[in-house]
Design a protein around this motif. Structure first.
Motif, PDB file in Angstrom:
ATOM      1  N   ILE A   1       2.019  10.933   6.193  1.00 34.23           N
ATOM      2  CA  ILE A   1       2.765   9.671   6.106  1.00 34.23           C
ATOM      3  C   ILE A   1       3.838   9.806   5.028  1.00 34.23           C
ATOM      4  CG2 ILE A   1       2.616   7.169   5.790  1.00 34.23           C
ATOM      5  CD1 ILE A   1       1.183   8.353   8.362  1.00 34.23           C
ATOM      6  N   ALA A   2       5.075   9.701   5.474  1.00 40.03           N
ATOM      7  CA  ALA A   2       6.232  10.065   4.650  1.00 40.03           C
ATOM      8  C   ALA A   2       6.398   9.160   3.434  1.00 40.03           C
ATOM      9  CB  ALA A   2       7.493  10.007   5.510  1.00 40.03           C
ATOM     10  N   SER A   3       7.129   9.675   2.442  1.00 36.55           N
ATOM     11  CA  SER A   3       7.389   8.879   1.233  1.00 36.55           C
ATOM     12  C   SER A   3       8.309   7.700   1.566  1.00 36.55           C
ATOM     13  CB  SER A   3       7.989   9.747   0.136  1.00 36.55           C
ATOM     14  OG  SER A   3       9.237  10.233   0.541  1.00 36.55           O
ATOM     15  N   ARG A   4       8.940   7.725   2.736  1.00 35.55           N
ATOM     16  CA  ARG A   4       9.761   6.583   3.148  1.00 35.55           C
ATOM     17  C   ARG A   4       8.923   5.307   3.290  1.00 35.55           C
ATOM     18  NH1 ARG A   4      13.614   6.352   8.556  1.00 35.55           N
ATOM     19  NH2 ARG A   4      11.679   5.843   9.661  1.00 35.55           N
ATOM     20  N   VAL A   5       7.649   5.478   3.552  1.00 33.23           N
ATOM     21  CA  VAL A   5       6.768   4.312   3.696  1.00 33.23           C
ATOM     22  C   VAL A   5       6.308   3.864   2.304  1.00 33.23           C
ATOM     23  CG1 VAL A   5       4.640   3.447   4.738  1.00 33.23           C
ATOM     24  CG2 VAL A   5       5.983   5.208   5.917  1.00 33.23           C
ATOM     25  N   PRO A   6       6.641   2.639   1.903  1.00 37.88           N
ATOM     26  CA  PRO A   6       6.224   2.178   0.579  1.00 37.88           C
ATOM     27  C   PRO A   6       4.713   2.080   0.455  1.00 37.88           C
ATOM     28  CG  PRO A   6       7.355   0.426   1.770  1.00 37.88           C
ATOM     29  CD  PRO A   6       7.426   1.645   2.631  1.00 37.88           C
ATOM     30  N   ARG A   7       4.210   2.303  -0.752  1.00 41.12           N
ATOM     31  CA  ARG A   7       2.773   2.213  -1.022  1.00 41.12           C
ATOM     32  C   ARG A   7       2.514   0.995  -1.890  1.00 41.12           C
ATOM     33  NH1 ARG A   7       3.836   6.811   1.995  1.00 41.12           N
ATOM     34  NH2 ARG A   7       2.182   8.380   1.877  1.00 41.12           N
ATOM     35  N   ILE A   8       1.520   0.203  -1.534  1.00 42.36           N
ATOM     36  CA  ILE A   8       1.071  -0.828  -2.470  1.00 42.36           C
ATOM     37  C   ILE A   8      -0.358  -0.518  -2.898  1.00 42.36           C
ATOM     38  CG2 ILE A   8       2.626  -2.550  -1.426  1.00 42.36           C
ATOM     39  CD1 ILE A   8       0.262  -4.030  -0.413  1.00 42.36           C
ATOM     40  N   TYR A   9      -0.639  -0.797  -4.154  1.00 42.90           N
ATOM     41  CA  TYR A   9      -1.914  -0.415  -4.757  1.00 42.90           C
ATOM     42  C   TYR A   9      -2.708  -1.644  -5.115  1.00 42.90           C
ATOM     43  CZ  TYR A   9       0.263   4.077  -4.789  1.00 42.90           C
ATOM     44  OH  TYR A   9       0.872   5.215  -4.364  1.00 42.90           O
TER      45      TYR A   9
END
Ligand SMILES: *Cc1c(COP(=O)(O)O)cnc(C)c1O
Length: 390
Positions: free
Chosen positions: A363-371
């Motif tokens: 899953i590419a870094s283009r997809v934002p991550r929320i923690y």
């Protein structure tokens, strides 16, 4: 419901750090006190987020971190991680001063490398080293007692070099047959016994070995996949000593919903034709996000109902056959739990005919991550946006 912020496209990864903490704690409980946990956070923590996972792992009892490359170690230092970090892979001898300055431990496996490193290393610098032994993985490592002895002597002859650890890596710790594992372990014990000085840190186990083979603990284990709540293999899944908690989930939202007549074509090549009047929804995720074309036909969750991806997956978008009319903005879950239904990472790995390790890494870094921690969003990362926004 999943909140949204700091991104302008409705596709995001959610990383539940409570799961990381729970998984590491479960392993910690089962290990003898003198066995340390090295949290393996290479490849941006298997796609989860290096800093956030490192923090959670350290909180749950890990005392050291490991990455594949020096850039990854420097990334963690840049984000404020001060715990010891081991670079598991090869580093260049010309980069030893950066490692020394940032207190990063490097892996060494060739006498020639040491000779070059000594030339580059500043006279007042010190460099912490772990020696890698190849006991049957065939990747990197010294392969004979003679070679190990040369490496040991070379380190001992230079007061700037610190012989802090020795380790090896198993090729088959996640398989039910264990003869090759025992061969490797025996070889490693022989190599360690041949040393003139015992380094502080002796380690051989990945997640599978850490859970399955107490005799391979020595004084540290390297935990990767299990921290993320995934099984090292399908075969050993039934014998895992506790319920793993998957930390990674992937979501999107419908951007268009339409009623399509029978016999209409969907997406490139027109490979999908509606068999009847159907509700078709579009979501903004595609192969450039790592949701690759081979996932055509894979199901996603719509209000907890499994619904297939139809037609070819595009670079940035894909279409889903909806179970019934739902509004634009409805959350679509591609990995994870939704209204009592679940699509685990192992299912995506099956569809892709690969191993679960590969899925979050894809899953590419283009997809934002929320923690999330304790059910609250504690951090968000969107590398696309300028710092002031993201
Ligand atoms: C990636 C890696 C690990 C972690 O393995 P898991 O199976 O994810 O626990 C441990 N040691 C080395 C050398 C590795 O490259």
């Amino acid at each position: 419901m999943i909140e949204q912020a700091f991104f302008y496209r409705d596709t995001w990864v959610e990383v539940n750090l409570d799961c990381i903490v729970a998984n590491v704690s479960e392993v910690r409980k089962r290990l003898p006190e003198e066995v340390a946990i090295i949290g393996v956070v290479k490849a941006n923590a298997y796609g989860h987020g290096d800093y956030q996972v490192a923090q959670a792992a350290l909180e749950a009892g890990a005392t050291m971190l490991a990455v594949a490359f020096m850039d990854e170690a420097l990334s963690l230092r840049g984000k404020g991680i001060t715990a010891p970090i081991l670079v598991l892979g090869a580093s260049r001898p010309e980069d030893v001063n950066i490692a020394s300055a940032e207190n990063i431990t490097l892996t060494v496996f060739e006498p020639e490398w040491l000779e070059q490193a000594k030339e580059y290393l500043d006279s007042n610098a010190t460099l912490s080293l772990h020696v890698k032994v190849d006991t049957g993985m065939g990747r990197i490592g010294v392969r004979s007692i003679e070679e190990l002895s040369m490496v040991e002597k070379s380190i001992a002859s230079d007061s700037r070099l610190l012989f802090d650890g020795i380790f090896t890596h198993f090729a088959t710790a996640d398989e039910l047959t264990d003869s090759y594992f025992h061969e490797q372990l025996g070889r490693f014990k022989e190599m360690v016994a041949s040393l003139h000085t015992r380094p502080a840190c002796i380690h051989s186990s990945n997640s599978a070995a850490a859970l399955r083979y107490g005799e391979a603990h020595f004084n540290a284990v390297r935990l990767g996949i299990i921290m993320y709540g995934l099984s090292p293999s399908q075969e050993i899944k039934p014998e895992l000593p506790f319920q793993l908690k998957e930390a990674f989930s992937l979501h999107s939202k419908l951007t268009q919903v339409k009623r399509v007549n029978k016999g209409e074509k969907i997406s490139y090549g027109g490979t999908y034709e509606t068999a009847e009047e159907e509700w078709i929804g579009t979501i903004p995720i595609g192969y450039a996000d790592g949701w690759i074309r081979k996932l055509q036909g894979q199901e996603v969750l719509v209000n907890g109902v499994r619904s297939p991806i139809v037609g070819r997956i595009c670079m940035d978008q894909l279409m889903v056959k909806l179970p019934y009319e739902v509004p634009v903005g409805t959350v679509i879950t591609l990995i994870g739990e939704q209204q009592g239904s679940i699509i685990p990472i192992d299912e995506i790995a099956d569809t892709l005919e690969t191993i679960n390790y590969e899925v979050p890494c894809l899953i590419a870094s283009r997809v934002p991550r929320i923690y999330k921690r304790d059910g609250q969003i504690i951090d968000m990362k969107n590398p696309l946006l300028p710092k002031t926004l993201g």
